[in-house]
Structure formats: C-alpha cells, structure tokens
Write an enzyme that holds these catalytic residues in place. Structure first.
Site, PDB file in Angstrom:
ATOM      1  N   CYS A 158       0.873  -1.186   0.000  1.00 11.73           N
ATOM      2  CA  CYS A 158       0.000   0.000   0.000  1.00 11.73           C
ATOM      3  C   CYS A 158       0.908   1.235   0.000  1.00 11.73           C
ATOM      4  CB  CYS A 158      -0.874   0.008   1.248  1.00 11.73           C
ATOM      5  SG  CYS A 158       0.118   0.141   2.744  1.00 11.73           S
ATOM      6  N   CYS A 206       2.669   6.068   8.815  1.00 11.29           N
ATOM      7  CA  CYS A 206       1.722   6.273   7.711  1.00 11.29           C
ATOM      8  C   CYS A 206       0.796   7.449   8.058  1.00 11.29           C
ATOM      9  CB  CYS A 206       0.888   5.004   7.509  1.00 11.29           C
ATOM     10  SG  CYS A 206      -0.425   5.248   6.310  1.00 11.29           S
ATOM     11  N   GLU A 254       0.333  -0.159  16.278  1.00 11.42           N
ATOM     12  CA  GLU A 254      -0.467   1.015  15.892  1.00 11.42           C
ATOM     13  C   GLU A 254      -1.404   1.424  17.034  1.00 11.42           C
ATOM     14  OE1 GLU A 254      -2.940   0.610  12.364  1.00 11.42           O
ATOM     15  OE2 GLU A 254      -4.232   2.210  13.125  1.00 11.42           O
ATOM     16  N   CYS A 273      -8.485   2.515   7.033  1.00  9.70           N
ATOM     17  CA  CYS A 273      -7.900   3.078   5.817  1.00  9.70           C
ATOM     18  C   CYS A 273      -8.595   2.497   4.582  1.00  9.70           C
ATOM     19  CB  CYS A 273      -6.390   2.901   5.827  1.00  9.70           C
ATOM     20  SG  CYS A 273      -5.744   1.731   4.697  1.00  9.70           S
ATOM     21  N   ASN A 322      -3.409  -6.670   8.825  1.00 13.37           N
ATOM     22  CA  ASN A 322      -4.329  -6.530   7.686  1.00 13.37           C
ATOM     23  C   ASN A 322      -4.412  -7.830   6.879  1.00 13.37           C
ATOM     24  OD1 ASN A 322      -2.825  -6.048   4.899  1.00 13.37           O
ATOM     25  ND2 ASN A 322      -1.583  -5.071   6.458  1.00 13.37           N
TER      26      ASN A 322
HETATM   27 FE1  F3S Z   1      -1.089   0.998   4.455  1.00 11.49          FE
HETATM   28 FE2  F3S Z   1      -1.276   3.138   5.904  1.00 11.49          FE
HETATM   29 FE3  F3S Z   1      -3.423   1.788   5.249  1.00 11.49          FE
HETATM   30  S1  F3S Z   1       0.299   1.614   6.060  1.00 11.49           S
HETATM   31  S2  F3S Z   1      -2.754  -0.320   5.101  1.00 11.49           S
HETATM   32  S3  F3S Z   1      -2.089   2.898   3.846  1.00 11.49           S
HETATM   33  S4  F3S Z   1      -2.986   2.713   7.216  1.00 11.49           S
END
Ligand code: F3S
Length: 291
Positions: free
Chosen positions: A12, A95, A125, A187, A217
């Site tokens: 991502c 991020c 996180e 996200c 994830n």
């Molecule tokens: Fe990637 Fe940031 Fe989403 S690391 S999975 S874009 S929260």
C-alpha cells in the site's frame, strides 16, 4: 485450474512510503540506520532491508548511534521521548493514515468524550494511538462487556479493522448515549482489499492469502475469506504451498496484504502455475470489484 487475483495487491502507499524513507535515509548517511521494531510486518522484506544496511532493533536499548526510522505503525510517545533524550536522529515514517487515527483520538479526548479505539491491544499502531492520549482511551475488540460511564462517547478505529466491527460497535453505542462522535479511521486500502477478498472468496474453491503471519491486515483478509466459508490458506511464501490443497480445485483466489512485496506474490503465482499440470487451462484475471 483458474487463478483469480484480487485487483489490489502488493504494498500500500503507506508501506511504500516507509520503505522509501528508510532507503533514502540509508543512501544519505554513513551512520547506522535502524528501524524500531520491524518496519512492516513482513519478515522477508525486513531481511532484505537488513542486507541493505537497515537494521531492525527489537528495543531501543539495542541502538547505540545513528538514525532511527519510526515505522508505518507509529510509536508510543514515551519511546519517541527516549529517542530524543539519547540524541538519536529520528526519522518519522508513520503512515499519514495512522497519524490521522492518532490525532482524532487525541481530539476526542481533549473535547471530553469517553473515547474508545476498536483494535488489537498489543498491536504497535494501537499502542501508538493509546499512548498519544496518555492512556486516556480504552481498547475494545467487540461489544462484549462494553460498559460506558459517560453520556458523551467517542470512537476511532485501528486502520486495518473491518467496517463490520465498526458498524456493530457504533450500533451498540448509539442508543446508549446522548452524544456520539465517530471517526472512521479505517484506511481505504484496507476496506477495498477486504471487499475484494469477500467477493473473490465467494466464487473460489480455495483462497490463498499472502502476507506476514503477524500482519494485522493480512490476517484480517484471511479471516474474511474463511468467514465466507472458503477454504483459506494464509501463507508468507510460495514454499508453504502444498500440492494436496488443489485436489478437485477449479478456481483459486489469490489476495495479499498491504505489506506483501510483488516478488513474493509473483513467486506464489509461479508456484500455482507449476502445480496445475495442464498449464493451457490456466487463466489469470484481475478480479474486477466495484468499490
Ligand atoms: Fe497501508 Fe497506511 Fe493503510 S500503512 S494499510 S495505507 S494505514
């Protein structure tokens, strides 16, 4: 055998950005470059970066001098303070979407809401989100035993959680309070991949979900596929694939987490091609998903 790939695979933007920042730092300095914890939850990538001179330290005590990359999951402010006290050079690769979750949690607390974060207590996180509020928010993973003390309640979510759990918690809390403020901090990358996996799993005989075993994830994608009743294998590398999984299998769905590099996905596809003895029947399509 037909192989259907999820449309969104590989890194991502948050992961690409963090790795880019680490490599750039490595290029610009002769000093040591460290990541505090694994920069992403993918052991193969961490190993590759170590070969390039970007060392993963489990604890701050292992780091003597040089640059410290703050990984995409963010870090507890107490750790940041220690980094600064020890005159280490800090490079923030958190991020931006994790940052947003951290900021929204702080905002809710400062506005006087009894605040909850839906997530995994031990995930870096979530630790960073809770830490940013000085521990003034509570971590929940379901509505089980969820008690509220205030009539004004706030809610944020770990970026990799599912929309389903957010909806369940929000629906549970709403009738119980006078004021309810929710920031949907899941996200978009995560939501899209979850929708794709759900759709792919429905039409596949088996699902292969590729990514780190510790990756939140990726694990969630595998859980979603299983939840659709599809036989699902969560693997980190092509070497884990077993031929016996494919007896009488006509359609295989392949998806990956946000911290899985393209080279691992390609190795998985190559291995699947080899397993099918009759290669002419292989059809690789990018699954179209309306989002
Ligand atoms: Fe990637 Fe940031 Fe989403 S690391 S999975 S874009 S929260």
């Amino acid at each position: 055998m037909e192989i259907k790939l999820a449309r969104n695979m590989g890194f991502c933007f948050g992961v690409k950005r963090a790795i880019g920042i680490a490599r750039q730092t490595r290029k610009e300095t002769k000093e040591k470059v460290w990541t505090l914890g694994h920069i992403i939850h993918n052991p193969q990538v961490v190993k590759k970066l170590e070969k390039e001179g970007i060392i993963a330290a489990e604890n701050l005590s292992e780091i003597d001098t040089g640059y410290v990359i703050i990984r995409s999951h963010g870090v507890h402010p107490r750790i940041l303070k220690k980094v600064r006290e020890r005159n280490l050079k800090e490079v923030d690769a958190t991020c931006p979407l994790v940052k947003k979750a951290q900021e929204k949690a702080k905002q809710l607390v400062s506005e006087g809401y009894e605040t909850f974060v839906i997530g995994e207590k031990e995930h870096p996180e979530v630790i960073s989100i809770v830490g940013g509020t000085n521990g003034r928010i509570r971590v929940i993973d379901s509505v089980k035993n969820l008690e509220i003390k205030n009539s004004k309640v706030g809610l944020v979510v770990q970026t990799t959680q599912s929309q389903k759990i957010l909806q369940e918690v929000a629906a549970f809390l709403l009738p119980k309070v006078l004021e309810f403020k929710v920031f949907n901090t899941i996200c978009d990358v995560t939501s899209k991949r979850q929708r794709e996996v759900r759709k792919l799993a429905k039409k596949s005989d088996i699902m292969i979900v590729v990514g780190g075993k510790k990756s939140a994830n990726t694990s969630r994608l595998a859980a979603i596929a299983k939840g659709e009743g599809c036989i699902t294998y969560h693997i980190e590398e092509a070497g884990e694939i077993k031929e016996e999984w494919f007896t009488d299998v006509k359609r295989v769905g392949v998806a990956s987490g946000a911290s899985t590099p393209d080279w691992i996905i390609n190795e998985v596809i190559d291995k699947l091609k080899k397993i099918d003895k009759n290669e002419v029947n292989i059809d690789i399509n990018k699954e179209e998903v309306t989002t």
